[in-house]
Design a protein around this motif. Structure first.
Motif, PDB file in Angstrom:
ATOM      1  N   ALA A   1      -7.643   0.395  -7.033  1.00  0.00           N
ATOM      2  CA  ALA A   1      -7.567   1.261  -8.213  1.00  0.00           C
ATOM      3  C   ALA A   1      -6.154   1.786  -8.479  1.00  0.00           C
ATOM      4  N   TRP A   2      -5.328   1.926  -7.455  1.00  0.00           N
ATOM      5  CA  TRP A   2      -3.990   2.487  -7.645  1.00  0.00           C
ATOM      6  C   TRP A   2      -2.979   1.455  -8.130  1.00  0.00           C
ATOM      7  N   GLN A   3      -3.310   0.172  -8.050  1.00  0.00           N
ATOM      8  CA  GLN A   3      -2.372  -0.881  -8.450  1.00  0.00           C
ATOM      9  C   GLN A   3      -2.235  -0.913  -9.965  1.00  0.00           C
ATOM     10  N   LEU A   4      -1.001  -0.921 -10.436  1.00  0.00           N
ATOM     11  CA  LEU A   4      -0.721  -0.860 -11.868  1.00  0.00           C
ATOM     12  C   LEU A   4      -0.194  -2.168 -12.437  1.00  0.00           C
ATOM     13  N   VAL A   5       0.373  -3.023 -11.574  1.00  0.00           N
ATOM     14  CA  VAL A   5       1.005  -4.251 -12.049  1.00  0.00           C
ATOM     15  C   VAL A   5       0.873  -5.344 -10.991  1.00  0.00           C
ATOM     16  N   GLU A   6       0.724  -6.570 -11.451  1.00  0.00           N
ATOM     17  CA  GLU A   6       0.695  -7.753 -10.587  1.00  0.00           C
ATOM     18  C   GLU A   6       1.529  -8.823 -11.261  1.00  0.00           C
ATOM     19  N   ILE A   7       2.333  -9.532 -10.468  1.00  0.00           N
ATOM     20  CA  ILE A   7       3.254 -10.527 -11.031  1.00  0.00           C
ATOM     21  C   ILE A   7       3.117 -11.852 -10.289  1.00  0.00           C
TER      22      ILE A   7
ATOM     23  N   ARG B   1       2.816   5.571  -6.963  1.00  0.00           N
ATOM     24  CA  ARG B   1       4.144   5.427  -7.554  1.00  0.00           C
ATOM     25  C   ARG B   1       4.040   4.788  -8.932  1.00  0.00           C
ATOM     26  N   SER B   2       5.105   4.862  -9.676  1.00  0.00           N
ATOM     27  CA  SER B   2       5.107   4.412 -11.070  1.00  0.00           C
ATOM     28  C   SER B   2       4.970   2.897 -11.180  1.00  0.00           C
ATOM     29  N   ALA B   3       4.610   2.463 -12.378  1.00  0.00           N
ATOM     30  CA  ALA B   3       4.513   1.026 -12.648  1.00  0.00           C
ATOM     31  C   ALA B   3       5.871   0.362 -12.454  1.00  0.00           C
ATOM     32  N   TYR B   4       6.938   1.041 -12.815  1.00  0.00           N
ATOM     33  CA  TYR B   4       8.290   0.496 -12.614  1.00  0.00           C
ATOM     34  C   TYR B   4       8.549   0.260 -11.131  1.00  0.00           C
ATOM     35  N   GLU B   5       8.272   1.275 -10.314  1.00  0.00           N
ATOM     36  CA  GLU B   5       8.506   1.146  -8.868  1.00  0.00           C
ATOM     37  C   GLU B   5       7.608   0.068  -8.261  1.00  0.00           C
ATOM     38  N   GLN B   6       6.357  -0.004  -8.707  1.00  0.00           N
ATOM     39  CA  GLN B   6       5.456  -1.033  -8.198  1.00  0.00           C
ATOM     40  C   GLN B   6       5.935  -2.426  -8.611  1.00  0.00           C
ATOM     41  N   ALA B   7       6.431  -2.566  -9.831  1.00  0.00           N
ATOM     42  CA  ALA B   7       6.947  -3.863 -10.280  1.00  0.00           C
ATOM     43  C   ALA B   7       8.160  -4.268  -9.459  1.00  0.00           C
ATOM     44  N   LYS B   8       9.067  -3.344  -9.207  1.00  0.00           N
ATOM     45  CA  LYS B   8      10.255  -3.653  -8.391  1.00  0.00           C
ATOM     46  C   LYS B   8       9.840  -4.100  -6.990  1.00  0.00           C
ATOM     47  N   ALA B   9       8.850  -3.436  -6.413  1.00  0.00           N
ATOM     48  CA  ALA B   9       8.376  -3.802  -5.078  1.00  0.00           C
ATOM     49  C   ALA B   9       7.729  -5.190  -5.090  1.00  0.00           C
ATOM     50  N   ALA B  10       6.937  -5.478  -6.116  1.00  0.00           N
ATOM     51  CA  ALA B  10       6.317  -6.802  -6.227  1.00  0.00           C
ATOM     52  C   ALA B  10       7.382  -7.874  -6.369  1.00  0.00           C
ATOM     53  N   LEU B  11       8.388  -7.609  -7.175  1.00  0.00           N
ATOM     54  CA  LEU B  11       9.471  -8.578  -7.374  1.00  0.00           C
ATOM     55  C   LEU B  11      10.265  -8.805  -6.088  1.00  0.00           C
ATOM     56  N   LYS B  12      10.400  -7.770  -5.267  1.00  0.00           N
ATOM     57  CA  LYS B  12      11.077  -7.931  -3.968  1.00  0.00           C
ATOM     58  C   LYS B  12      10.263  -8.854  -3.060  1.00  0.00           C
ATOM     59  N   THR B  13       8.936  -8.677  -3.040  1.00  0.00           N
ATOM     60  CA  THR B  13       8.071  -9.546  -2.242  1.00  0.00           C
ATOM     61  C   THR B  13       8.152 -10.984  -2.747  1.00  0.00           C
ATOM     62  N   ILE B  14       8.174 -11.154  -4.059  1.00  0.00           N
ATOM     63  CA  ILE B  14       8.309 -12.486  -4.652  1.00  0.00           C
ATOM     64  C   ILE B  14       9.629 -13.114  -4.234  1.00  0.00           C
ATOM     65  N   SER B  15      10.704 -12.346  -4.273  1.00  0.00           N
ATOM     66  CA  SER B  15      12.019 -12.854  -3.872  1.00  0.00           C
ATOM     67  C   SER B  15      12.008 -13.319  -2.416  1.00  0.00           C
ATOM     68  N   MET B  16      11.375 -12.547  -1.542  1.00  0.00           N
ATOM     69  CA  MET B  16      11.301 -12.929  -0.129  1.00  0.00           C
ATOM     70  C   MET B  16      10.495 -14.211   0.059  1.00  0.00           C
ATOM     71  N   ALA B  17       9.403 -14.364  -0.692  1.00  0.00           N
ATOM     72  CA  ALA B  17       8.598 -15.585  -0.606  1.00  0.00           C
ATOM     73  C   ALA B  17       9.400 -16.788  -1.092  1.00  0.00           C
ATOM     74  N   LEU B  18      10.142 -16.607  -2.176  1.00  0.00           N
ATOM     75  CA  LEU B  18      10.990 -17.691  -2.683  1.00  0.00           C
ATOM     76  C   LEU B  18      12.035 -18.100  -1.654  1.00  0.00           C
TER      77      LEU B  18
ATOM     78  N   ALA C   1       0.806  -1.231   0.000  1.00  0.00           N
ATOM     79  CA  ALA C   1       0.000   0.000   0.000  1.00  0.00           C
ATOM     80  C   ALA C   1       0.836   1.278   0.000  1.00  0.00           C
ATOM     81  N   ASP C   2       2.031   1.246   0.561  1.00  0.00           N
ATOM     82  CA  ASP C   2       2.827   2.477   0.575  1.00  0.00           C
ATOM     83  C   ASP C   2       3.390   2.836  -0.807  1.00  0.00           C
ATOM     84  N   PHE C   3       3.080   2.027  -1.823  1.00  0.00           N
ATOM     85  CA  PHE C   3       3.481   2.339  -3.198  1.00  0.00           C
ATOM     86  C   PHE C   3       2.336   2.972  -3.985  1.00  0.00           C
ATOM     87  N   GLU C   4       1.237   3.277  -3.322  1.00  0.00           N
ATOM     88  CA  GLU C   4       0.135   3.966  -3.995  1.00  0.00           C
ATOM     89  C   GLU C   4       0.653   5.273  -4.583  1.00  0.00           C
TER      90      GLU C   4
END
Length: 132
Positions: free
Chosen positions: A119-125, A50-67, A45-48
């Motif tokens: 509504a603010w979410q731009l990307v999901e991975i 922010r750009s699609a690039y920044e949101q993608a990087k944040a999603a990828l960081k969460t994915i990395s932590m889950a892995l 939520a703190d990426f509301e």
């Protein structure tokens, strides 16, 4: 019954602590027999705003932590699925994906969708990894 119990022992549900996990009844990732499936992941939520690039990087960081919680690394990822709300963001999201997976080269799909949960979410991975 014993077979089901053994199968359950081999399954690892991984939480990222997201509030919606309990509302929807899902895990950030599930690992079983060397297969790790990471759920569709958006930026927190703190990426509301922010750009699609920044949101993608944040999603990828969460994915990395889950892995990592499943005993895997980004190098174990064999497939990603990327959803964008606006196809105009594809290049920015692709740049974040390339920075993360450029030398790994998983199979990948990128598609445009009409909406996301917020509504603010731009990307999901999503990501799929194999270990062992």
């Amino acid at each position: 019954m014993a077979t089901h119990a053994k199968a359950q022992q081999e399954r690892q549900n991984i939480s990222s602590g997201g509030a919606y996990e309990d509302v929807f009844g899902y895990s950030r990732a599930v690992a079983k027999r060397g297969h790790i499936h990471v759920s569709g992941t958006c930026a927190p939520a703190d990426f509301e705003g922010r750009s699609a690039y920044e949101q993608a990087k944040a999603a990828l960081k969460t994915i990395s932590m889950a892995l990592h919680a499943a005993g895997a690394e980004l190098t174990d990822v064999v497939r990603t699925v990327v959803y964008v709300r606006d196809i105009a963001d594809a290049d920015d999201v692709a740049r974040a994906h390339l920075e993360t997976f450029g030398s790994i080269r998983p199979a990948s799909t990128l598609v445009q969708v009409t909406s996301m949960l917020r509504a603010w979410q731009l990307v999901e991975i999503e990501a799929y990894a194999l270990i062992g």
